[in-house]
Design an enzyme around this catalytic site. Structure first.
Site, PDB file in Angstrom:
ATOM      1  CG  ASP A   1       1.246 -16.991  11.926  1.00  0.00           C
ATOM      2  OD1 ASP A   1       0.448 -16.293  11.258  1.00  0.00           O
ATOM      3  OD2 ASP A   1       0.930 -18.072  12.453  1.00  0.00           O
TER       4      ASP A   1
ATOM      5  CD  GLU B   1      -2.888   1.001   2.467  1.00  0.00           C
ATOM      6  OE1 GLU B   1      -3.203  -0.127   2.908  1.00  0.00           O
ATOM      7  OE2 GLU B   1      -3.312   2.055   2.940  1.00  0.00           O
TER       8      GLU B   1
ATOM      9  CE  LYS C   1      -6.102  -1.822   5.939  1.00  0.00           C
ATOM     10  NZ  LYS C   1      -5.385  -0.952   4.992  1.00  0.00           N
TER      11      LYS C   1
ATOM     12  CG  HIS D   1      -3.403   7.255  -0.722  1.00  0.00           C
ATOM     13  ND1 HIS D   1      -2.720   6.291  -0.017  1.00  0.00           N
ATOM     14  CD2 HIS D   1      -4.061   6.617  -1.702  1.00  0.00           C
ATOM     15  CE1 HIS D   1      -2.976   5.122  -0.563  1.00  0.00           C
ATOM     16  NE2 HIS D   1      -3.779   5.298  -1.587  1.00  0.00           N
TER      17      HIS D   1
HETATM   18  C1  MEV Z   1      -5.815   2.867   5.384  1.00  0.00           C
HETATM   19  O1  MEV Z   1      -5.082   1.739   4.974  1.00  0.00           O
HETATM   20  C2  MEV Z   1      -5.727   3.063   6.884  1.00  0.00           C
HETATM   21  C3  MEV Z   1      -6.617   4.185   7.453  1.00  0.00           C
HETATM   22  O2  MEV Z   1      -7.966   3.985   7.052  1.00  0.00           O
HETATM   23  C4  MEV Z   1      -6.485   4.118   8.964  1.00  0.00           C
HETATM   24  C5  MEV Z   1      -7.444   5.030   9.714  1.00  0.00           C
HETATM   25  O3  MEV Z   1      -8.516   5.348   9.191  1.00  0.00           O
HETATM   26  O4  MEV Z   1      -7.102   5.374  10.866  1.00  0.00           O
HETATM   27  C6  MEV Z   1      -6.192   5.533   6.928  1.00  0.00           C
END
Ligand code: MEV
Length: 433
Positions: A288, A81, A272, A385
């Protein structure tokens, strides 16, 4: 070794490699592993999994600026990413301004579970097993003398009764034994599973029932890492910006944190973002990562409600962040034994214990989270991004060599419409001179 390498991202690929080799004094083997000149061989891959047809590679970047417990680290990150490595490096710099990240860990204790079913009298079974606890721990220890030799081994044996939870539950109560093992520098799955399978027959006999599952728990809540960091308000300010600007940024991050603490929909995305950083370190070092993912999300629900793993608060002129999560990682055995890149990645991190690796991965997770919510609470993430992604767009529409950076730069300068059409017309202009 100093991990704050100014403008590392501006160097060419060759210059970045030379810089890294110089800063870390890398030998040829480590360089070959990192640059991909000596990748995992197809023969080794065939020994690792089934039905092999090829190899799959992904980008390996380096997080710069990270300081942990007063020591600098350059951290390899394998991730597909865009923005992840840049964001972690930027946030590590912010955290560095507040004295770097502080980390601590529990002992490397993993839990193995043995399920006992059809136990006629659970209380009696518990008493029988408890009376044999020492003998059972010794039996488990005898299954991994090497682990005991290096200072690890079984430590505790607990019993838990699980009663039916719903009306249509088809089974009566069951008894679960938890074997707690100090796995030292291993991830520990093999040691735990062997011990669980080994002592299960005796447990079944003592309980009067039969044993069913014998497997480690990925909710490794006895093997925790805590990381903390602070960012003084002024670190959020560019030249000429007032301290109030820095405070406003910090307050925005606090608002983002509280949102995730209160709401599972947001917490899933917040976490995430944390795992973006952690997984990238784990993949680079041959761990792992699914085990750590499972543990992290289960731990995030442990108070009965899924919530944010990290927490950010504004106090005393700074933003303070803190996170605790389970981290089942190892630096011996597993993929590390066979994967040259994982071996080299561990080497450049300069870690000598699994706990250190766990702390670095968690520190990158905290930095990654800070970067994400800082951007989200302010300008949003799309602009940054897309700026990074614009190089991919340029390459996709046929730009080559120096054209790639020129197309990307012009696209951002022109107000940031990052599309293939815009890139195509910029490339045409460049080529026409
Ligand atoms: C994207 O890979 C991760 C985000 O969505 C994390 C977040 O929203 O805190 C930018």
């Amino acid at each position: 070794m100093h991990s704050a390498i100014p403008n590392f991202y501006k160097l060419s690929l060759q210059e970045r490699r030379e810089k890294l080799a110089e800063v870390l004094d890398l030998d040829e083997k480590a360089q070959e592993g990192l640059w991909g000149a000596q990748p995992l061989s197809i023969e080794k891959a065939e020994q690792m999994v089934e039905n092999v047809i090829g190899l799959m590679s992904q980008p390996l970047g380096v997080c710069v600026n990270l300081q942990l417990n007063g020591r600098d680290h350059l951290v390899p990150m394998a991730v597909e990413e865009a923005s992840v490595v840049a964001a972690a490096s930027h946030a590590a710099k912010l955290l560095r301004a507040g004295g770097g990240i502080q980390a601590e860990s529990t002992a490397p204790l993993m839990i193995g579970q043995i399920q006992l079913c059809d136990v006629p009298d659970i209380d009696h079974a518990i008493a029988q097993i408890e009376a044999q606890r020492e003998a059972l721990l010794q039996q488990a220890a005898s299954m991994d003398p090497r682990l005991v030799e290096v200072g690890g081994g079984p430590r505790e044996l607990h019993l838990r009764r699980l009663d039916p939870m719903e009306q249509d539950d088809p089974l009566g109560p069951m008894l679960i034994a938890h074997l707690v093992v100090d796995v030292r520098d291993a991830m520990g799955a093999n040691a735990i599973n062997t011990m669980c399978e080994g002592i299960a027959p005796r447990l079944a006999e003592l309980s009067g029932g039969h044993s069913r599952l014998r497997i480690l728990s990925n909710l490794a809540d006895r093997r925790l890492v805590t990381v903390r960091g602070r960012i003084p308000f002024e670190a959020f300010c560019k030249k000429g910006q007032s301290i109030e600007h820095g405070e406003a940024v910090a307050l925005g991050i606090q608002e983002a944190s509280v949102f995730a603490e209160r709401d599972p929909y947001r917490a899933a995305t917040h976490n995430k973002g944390i795992m973006n950083g952690i997984d990238a370190v784990l993949v680079a070092t041959g761990q792992d990562y699914r085990a750590v993912e499972a543990g992290a999300h289960a731990y995030a629900s442990q108070k009965g409600r899924y919530t944010a793993l990290s927490r950010w608060r504004v106090r005393d002129g700074a933003l303070h962040g803190e996170m605790t999560l389970p981290m089942a990682v190892g630096i011996v055995g597993g993929v590390i034994r066979v994967h040259p890149t994982a071996q080299a990645a561990l080497k450049i991190m300069q870690v000598s214990t699994a706990q250190e690796l766990a702390q670095i991965a968690a520190a990158v997770g905290l930095a990654q989270n800070l970067a994400a919510i800082r951007a989200l609470a302010n300008e949003g993430i799309q602009q940054g991004h897309m700026r990074l992604h614009s190089r991919n767009i340029a390459a996709e529409i046929g730009a080559v060599g120096a054209e790639i950076d020129r197309v990307a730069t012009i696209m951002s300068q022109r107000g940031g419409r990052f599309s293939h059409d815009v890139a195509r017309s910029i490339l045409e202009e460049i080529r026409k001179g």
